[in-house]
Write a protein that holds these residues in place. Structure first.
Motif, PDB file in Angstrom:
ATOM      1  N   GLY A 123       0.931  -1.067   0.016  1.00 15.10           N
ATOM      2  CA  GLY A 123       0.165  -0.049   0.065  1.00 15.10           C
ATOM      3  C   GLY A 123       1.080   1.317   0.019  1.00 15.10           C
ATOM      4  N   VAL A 124       0.268   2.426   0.315  1.00 14.52           N
ATOM      5  CA  VAL A 124       1.071   3.544   0.422  1.00 14.52           C
ATOM      6  C   VAL A 124       1.578   3.920   1.835  1.00 14.52           C
ATOM      7  N   ASP A 125       2.874   3.580   1.942  1.00 12.30           N
ATOM      8  CA  ASP A 125       3.492   3.671   3.229  1.00 12.30           C
ATOM      9  C   ASP A 125       4.404   4.566   3.379  1.00 12.30           C
ATOM     10  N   LEU A 126       4.712   5.076   2.314  1.00 14.44           N
ATOM     11  CA  LEU A 126       5.829   6.323   2.259  1.00 14.44           C
ATOM     12  C   LEU A 126       5.382   7.336   1.199  1.00 14.44           C
ATOM     13  N   VAL A 141      12.784  14.392  -0.102  1.00 17.92           N
ATOM     14  CA  VAL A 141      12.238  13.786   1.365  1.00 17.92           C
ATOM     15  C   VAL A 141      11.581  12.402   0.989  1.00 17.92           C
ATOM     16  N   LEU A 142      11.922  11.307   1.577  1.00 12.82           N
ATOM     17  CA  LEU A 142      11.183  10.171   1.689  1.00 12.82           C
ATOM     18  C   LEU A 142      10.699  10.038   3.272  1.00 12.82           C
ATOM     19  N   ALA A 143       9.588   9.958   3.382  1.00 15.36           N
ATOM     20  CA  ALA A 143       9.085   9.992   4.895  1.00 15.36           C
ATOM     21  C   ALA A 143       7.891   9.009   5.049  1.00 15.36           C
ATOM     22  N   LEU A 176      16.838  12.798   1.711  1.00 16.34           N
ATOM     23  CA  LEU A 176      16.673  12.471   3.083  1.00 16.34           C
ATOM     24  C   LEU A 176      15.676  11.328   3.139  1.00 16.34           C
ATOM     25  N   ARG A 177      16.184  10.430   3.682  1.00 16.38           N
ATOM     26  CA  ARG A 177      15.116   9.400   4.432  1.00 16.38           C
ATOM     27  C   ARG A 177      14.898   9.353   5.735  1.00 16.38           C
ATOM     28  N   VAL A 178      13.536   9.910   5.917  1.00 16.75           N
ATOM     29  CA  VAL A 178      13.057  10.169   7.388  1.00 16.75           C
ATOM     30  C   VAL A 178      12.620   9.042   7.937  1.00 16.75           C
ATOM     31  N   ARG A 179      12.605   8.639   9.218  1.00 15.42           N
ATOM     32  CA  ARG A 179      11.694   7.579   9.791  1.00 15.42           C
ATOM     33  C   ARG A 179      10.558   8.308  10.793  1.00 15.42           C
ATOM     34  N   GLY A 180      10.923   9.300  11.198  1.00  8.99           N
ATOM     35  CA  GLY A 180       9.946   9.969  12.453  1.00  8.99           C
ATOM     36  C   GLY A 180       9.067  10.700  11.813  1.00  8.99           C
ATOM     37  N   PRO A 181       8.173  11.456  12.865  1.00  3.94           N
ATOM     38  CA  PRO A 181       7.311  12.535  12.266  1.00  3.94           C
ATOM     39  C   PRO A 181       7.946  13.771  12.078  1.00  3.94           C
ATOM     40  N   PRO A 182       7.451  14.901  11.281  1.00  2.00           N
ATOM     41  CA  PRO A 182       8.043  16.322  11.435  1.00  2.00           C
ATOM     42  C   PRO A 182       8.066  16.976  12.624  1.00  2.00           C
ATOM     43  N   ARG A 183       8.901  17.627  12.959  1.00  2.00           N
ATOM     44  CA  ARG A 183       8.949  18.562  13.888  1.00  2.00           C
ATOM     45  C   ARG A 183       9.071  20.168  13.687  1.00  2.00           C
TER      46      ARG A 183
END
Length: 774
Positions: A123-126, A141-143, A176-183
Motif C-alpha cells: 500500500g501507500v506507506d511512504l 524527502v522520503l518519509a 533525506l530518508r526520514v523515519r519519524g514525524p516532522p517537528r
C-alpha cells in the motif's frame, strides 16, 4: 522562417543546455548555451546586408533570439547547476549518516505505493516530496505516509533522517530518508489551506460513487491519485489514458473554455470574457495547489486555450516557445521532467498538427465536430508516443480509439468535479448530487480503460531510455515524410491492410500465447508468487497464490483465458502472496479460498477473511494428507510438517502449504516460501518428494538445503522472482546447486510467464515470448 517559429530555436537551445547540464555535468550547460549564442551571432553576420536573400533575412529574428537566450541560459542555468553540484550537503550525502535539517516543502507529499513483501502490508506507506533548504539547496524527502502525507507546500519543518545521494539527472543535492514525524512544523499559507479544503471536499463528496470512479474523479480534476486503484492506473497506462490522471494544460483549457462558453451566453464583451477565463484559471491553480507542476500546467493551459478556444493559432506557438524559455530558466529540472515534456509536445501537436489534420478531414467530407475529435487525440498521441515509449518501454496501439471514446465525457466530468469541490464548502448534499451526475461519465472512463487494456496486443514492448524514444521519433518522422508521397502512401496503406488481413486472424485464431495444452504456468507477477494449474475443463483452473499486486495476476489469468478459478490456495499470508486476492475475487468466479494452519500476520488474516466475505466466497483450511481432485488435476497436501519457530517472518514461511500437483505434464511440487526447518520436516516425513517440476521455495533465497533439492530431483525449476529486487533473490549458490543436479532453471524476472506442457520425454517448457511452435 515563419514568424511563428522565431522563438522555437531559442526554446530548444535553453532546453538543450539544461538537459546536458543535468545528464552530463554542470559545465555542459555553459558550453551548449554559449555555442548556441555563437551560432546566433554567426547567422546574424551571414545574413547581414542588402545582398542577403529574403529567405535568409527571415531567419534573423530567430538568430537574435538564440543569440540572446543562449548566453543567458549558459549563465543562469550554469550557475544554478554549479551551485547544486558543489553544495556541501552533496558531499555529506555521499558519506551517508544521520543529520537534522530544516526545510520548506515545495509540493504536496505524494504517496509511493509498495507491493508489500514478507510480513509487510502493501500500500501507500511512504511519501516523496521536494523541499528547499534554508540556504537554497533542493532536497528530496522520503518519509512515513502516516505522519507526513497531510503536510502542505510552504510549511517549514525540522526533520531528522539519514542522507543518501540524489538520483543522477536531478537538480537536487541529496535524498533525506526520514523515519519519524516532522517537528516544529509552521502553519501552511492561507491559500494552501484553502486548496486543501477544496480537495478534501471533493474527496468526501466522491463517497457517493463506487470506489473506482470515486478515486478517479479527484485524479481527473486536480491530479489527486491518493484514492485511485492501482489497477485503474495500470489499465489507463496500457490504454494510453494516463495523461488524464495528472494535472495538465488540458484541465485548464477545459475549465476556461467552459467559462468562456457560459460568458458568451451573457451580455459580456471580449475583455469581460477574457477576465472571467483568467479568474477561472487562477481559481483552478488554487484548487489544485500552486505547486511547480500546477503552475507549469497553468502556463501550458493558457497556451492551449489561446490556440484552441480563442482561435489564435498564430500567437500560440511563440507563446509556447516563450513559456519553455521562462520555465526552464526558472527551474532547470523541468528539462528532464516527463510531465513537462509531455505538456510541451502535446501542446505543440495541438497547435501545429491538429488544426491542419482536422481541416483535411473536413475537406474530405468528415463533419467538423468529428474531424476535430479524430485529429486532436491522434496528433497528441503521435507526438507524445516517443516520450512515453522511452519512459515506459511500450507503445499503446489502442490509445487513439480509447482517447476518442473518452473525449466526449472528459470535459463534463472535469467541470462537474470543480463545481462539486466548490459546493462542498457550503453544502455537502449539493456537492454529492453533482458528483452523482458525474458518476456515469467517471464509470465510462474506467470501463473504456479496462476494455482497451484487455485488447490482445493493446501495447507492444519497445526499448526504454533515450535511445528507444529517439528510435520511435525517427520512425514516426520517416513515416510522416513518406506519407507525403502519393505512391508511397498508397503502398503503405496496402501494406497495413495486408498485415491486418494476415496477422489479425493469426492473432485471434492462432495466438502465440497461451500455448495449447499448458498444464502449469508460473505468472510473472514481480517479487511474489502466482502459479496457475490447468484443469481439463476449458476456462477453469486452480490458482496458488495471487502475487503482490492485482494487475499482474489478473493480466496473467486474462492471457490464459481463465474465467473460473475453482480454488485459490494461499500458501501463507505474506503480502507478496495475497496482494491480488481481492481483484481475483472481484473479476473471476472463485469457488473457495484455501489457507494453511497459520493465521499470521494478523492483519493479513483479517484482510483475507473480509475480502472473501465481501465476495461471498468460503474460506477453508487445508491439512496434511488431504487430496483435492478436478478433471485432469489432483492436489496432495504434503506440508507444513513442523511447528513454526524463529522470527516472525521465518515462522510464517515455514508454515507454508506444500502441495504436490499431479498434472498431464508430470508431478509439480509447490513449496510456497518454506525454509530450512520446513524443508527438514518434509525430509523427515514418510512422503515422496520427487517431482518433475519444482516451484523453488522463497523466490530462490539461499535458505534451501541441498538435501531437499536432491530429494526432489526436478527436471525443471521455476523461480518466481522480481527483477532487480533488493533481497538478492535468487541466490547464486542455489542456482548452481540446481544446475549441477541437471535441472533447467527458469526465472519469471527474465523469462516472463512460463508454461509447463507434457512432452514425449518429460515436461516441455514454453515462455510467453517464444515462437509459436515452441
Amino acid at each position: 522562417m515563419s514568424p511563428r517559429a522565431h522563438l522555437v530555436p531559442a526554446a530548444l537551445a535553453v532546453w538543450a543546455a539544461a538537459l546536458a547540464g543535468l545528464l552530463w555535468a554542470w559545465w555542459w550547460a555553459v558550453v551548449i548555451g554559449l555555442a548556441a549564442g555563437v551560432i546566433g551571432v554567426l547567422v546574424l553576420r551571414f545574413t547581414a546586408g542588402a545582398t542577403a536573400r529574403p529567405v535568409l533575412r527571415s531567419a534573423r529574428p530567430a538568430a537574435v533570439a538564440i543569440a540572446v537566450a543562449g548566453p543567458v541560459a549558459a549563465c543562469w542555468i550554469g550557475v544554478q547547476l554549479h551551485t547544486s553540484a558543489h553544495h556541501p550537503l552533496r558531499t555529506a550525502a555521499e558519506r551517508g549518516g544521520p543529520t537534522t535539517l530544516r526545510f520548506e516543502l515545495d509540493d504536496r507529499p505524494h504517496g509511493l505505493r509498495t507491493s508489500g513483501f514478507g510480513s509487510r502490508q502493501g500500500g501507500v506507506d511512504l511519501v516523496r516530496a521536494q523541499a528547499t533548504l534554508e540556504d537554497g539547496g533542493r532536497l528530496v524527502v522520503l518519509a512515513p505516509a502516516a505522519t507526513w502525507r497531510t503536510l502542505l507546500p510552504g510549511q517549514s519543518v525540522l526533520a531528522r533522517g539519514s542522507l543518501a545521494p540524489a538520483r543522477p539527472g536531478e537538480p537536487t543535492v541529496a535524498l533525506l530518508r526520514v523515519r519519524g514525524p516532522p517537528r516544529e512544523v509552521t502553519p501552511a499559507p492561507v491559500w494552501q489551506r484553502a486548496a486543501e479544503a477544496l480537495r478534501s471536499g471533493l474527496r468526501d463528496a466522491g463517497g457517493a460513487l463506487d470506489p473506482e470512479p470515486a478515486g478517479l474523479l479527484p485524479a481527473l480534476v486536480v491530479g489527486d491519485t491518493s484514492r485511485l486503484s492501482p489497477r485503474v492506473v495500470e489499465e489507463f497506462r496500457t490504454a494510453g489514458l494516463a495523461h488524464l490522471l495528472a494535472v495538465s494544460g488540458a484541465n485548464l483549457a477545459i475549465l476556461c473554455g467552459a467559462v468562456l462558453l457560459l460568458l458568451r451566453l451573457l451580455p459580456v464583451g471580449p475583455r469581460g470574457r477574457a477576465a472571467g477565463a483568467m479568474v477561472a484559471l487562477v481559481g483552478f491553480v488554487v484548487l489544485a495547489g500552486p505547486e511547480p507542476s500546477v503552475l507549469r500546467a497553468a502556463v501550458m493551459g493558457a497556451v492551449a486555450l489561446l490556440a484552441l478556444v480563442l482561435g489564435r493559432e498564430r500567437s500560440a506557438l511563440p507563446a509556447l516557445a516563450a513559456s519553455v524559455v521562462v520555465l526552464v530558466l526558472h527551474d532547470p529540472g523541468l528539462a528532464v521532467d516527463l510531465g513537462f515534456g509531455l505538456s510541451v509536445v502535446a501542446t505543440a501537436a495541438l497547435v501545429l498538427l491538429a488544426p491542419s489534420w482536422a481541416a483535411r478531414l473536413r475537406d474530405r467530407g468528415v463533419p467538423a465536430g468529428l474531424a476535430e475529435a479524430l485529429a486532436v487525440p491522434a496528433a497528441a498521441h503521435l507526438a507524445t508516443a516517443p516520450l512515453i515509449a522511452g519512459f515506459a518501454g511500450e507503445v499503446s496501439l489502442v490509445a487513439v480509439p480509447a482517447n476518442l471514446l473518452v473525449a466526449p465525457v472528459v470535459a463534463p466530468v472535469t467541470v462537474l468535479g470543480v463545481v462539486a469541490a466548490g459546493l462542498a464548502q457550503v453544502h455537502e448534499g449539493s456537492a454529492r448530487l453533482v458528483v452523482e451526475l458525474a458518476g456515469p461519465a467517471a464509470s465510462w472512463l474506467v470501463a473504456v480503460g479496462r476494455h482497451a487494456a484487455a485488447v490482445p496486443g493493446s501495447a507492444v514492448a519497445w526499448p526504454q531510455g533515450l535511445a528507444g524514444g529517439a528510435a520511435l521519433a525517427g520512425a514516426v518522422a520517416v513515416v510522416a515524410v513518406l506519407l507525403r508521397l502519393r505512391r508511397v502512401r498508397v503502398l503503405l496503406a496496402a501494406v497495413v491492410v495486408g498485415l491486418a488481413v494476415v496477422l489479425a486472424p493469426v492473432g485471434v485464431f492462432a495466438p502465440r500465447w497461451p500455448v495449447s495444452g499448458w498444464a502449469v504456468v508460473a505468472c510473472d507477477v514481480g517479487q511474489g508468487d502466482a502459479v496457475v494449474l490447468a484443469t481439463a475443463e476449458r476456462g477453469r483452473a486452480v490458482l496458488v497464490d495471487t502475487g503482490p499486486d492485482p494487475v499482474p495476476v489478473l493480466a496473467c489469468l486474462r492471457r490464459l483465458g481463465v474465467r473460473q478459478v475453482s480454488l485459490v490456495v494461499l500458501s501463507h499470508l505474506h503480502a507478496d502472496h495475497i496482494g491480488g486476492l481481492a481483484a481475483v475475487l472481484a473479476e473471476r468466479g472463485v469457488g473457495a479460498v484455501a489457507v494453511g494452519p497459520s493465521r499470521e500476520p494478523e492483519w493479513a488474516w483479517e484482510e483475507v477473511r473480509e475480502q472473501a466475505r465481501a465476495a461471498g466466497v468460503r474460506v477453508v483450511e487445508l491439512g496434511v494428507g488431504q487430496r483435492l481432485s478436478w478433471p485432469g488435476l489432483e492436489l496432495d497436501v504434503l506440508g507444513p510438517r513442523v511447528v513454526p519457530r524463529g522470527d516472525e517472518n521465518t515462522a510464517v514461511n515455514d508454515a507454508s502449504l506444500v502441495l504436490r500437483a499431479s498434472t498431464p505434464a508430470g508431478r509439480v511440487l509447490l513449496t510456497g516460501d518454506v525454509e530450512l526447518a520446513g524443508q527438514a520436516g518434509l525430509l523427515d516425513a514418510p512422503v515422496d518428494l520427487r517431482a518433475d517440476v519444482l516451484k523453488v521455495p522463497h523466490h530462490g533465497s539461499r535458505y534451501s538445503s541441498p538435501a531437499f533439492l536432491a530429494a526432489v530431483r526436478p527436471k525443471v525449476a521455476l523461480v518466481s522472482v522480481g527483477a532487480g529486487n533488493r533481497y538478492g533473490h535468487p541466490s547464486g549458490v542455489l542456482l548452481d546447486t540446481l544446475a549441477r543436479q541437471g535441472a533447467l532453471v527458469l526465472r519469471t524476472d527474465r523469462d516472463g510467464d512460463t508454461a509447463v506442457l507434457p512432452g514425449p520425454d518429460g515436461p516441455r517448457i514454453a515462455r510467453r515470448g517464444d515462437p509459436i511452435d515452441n
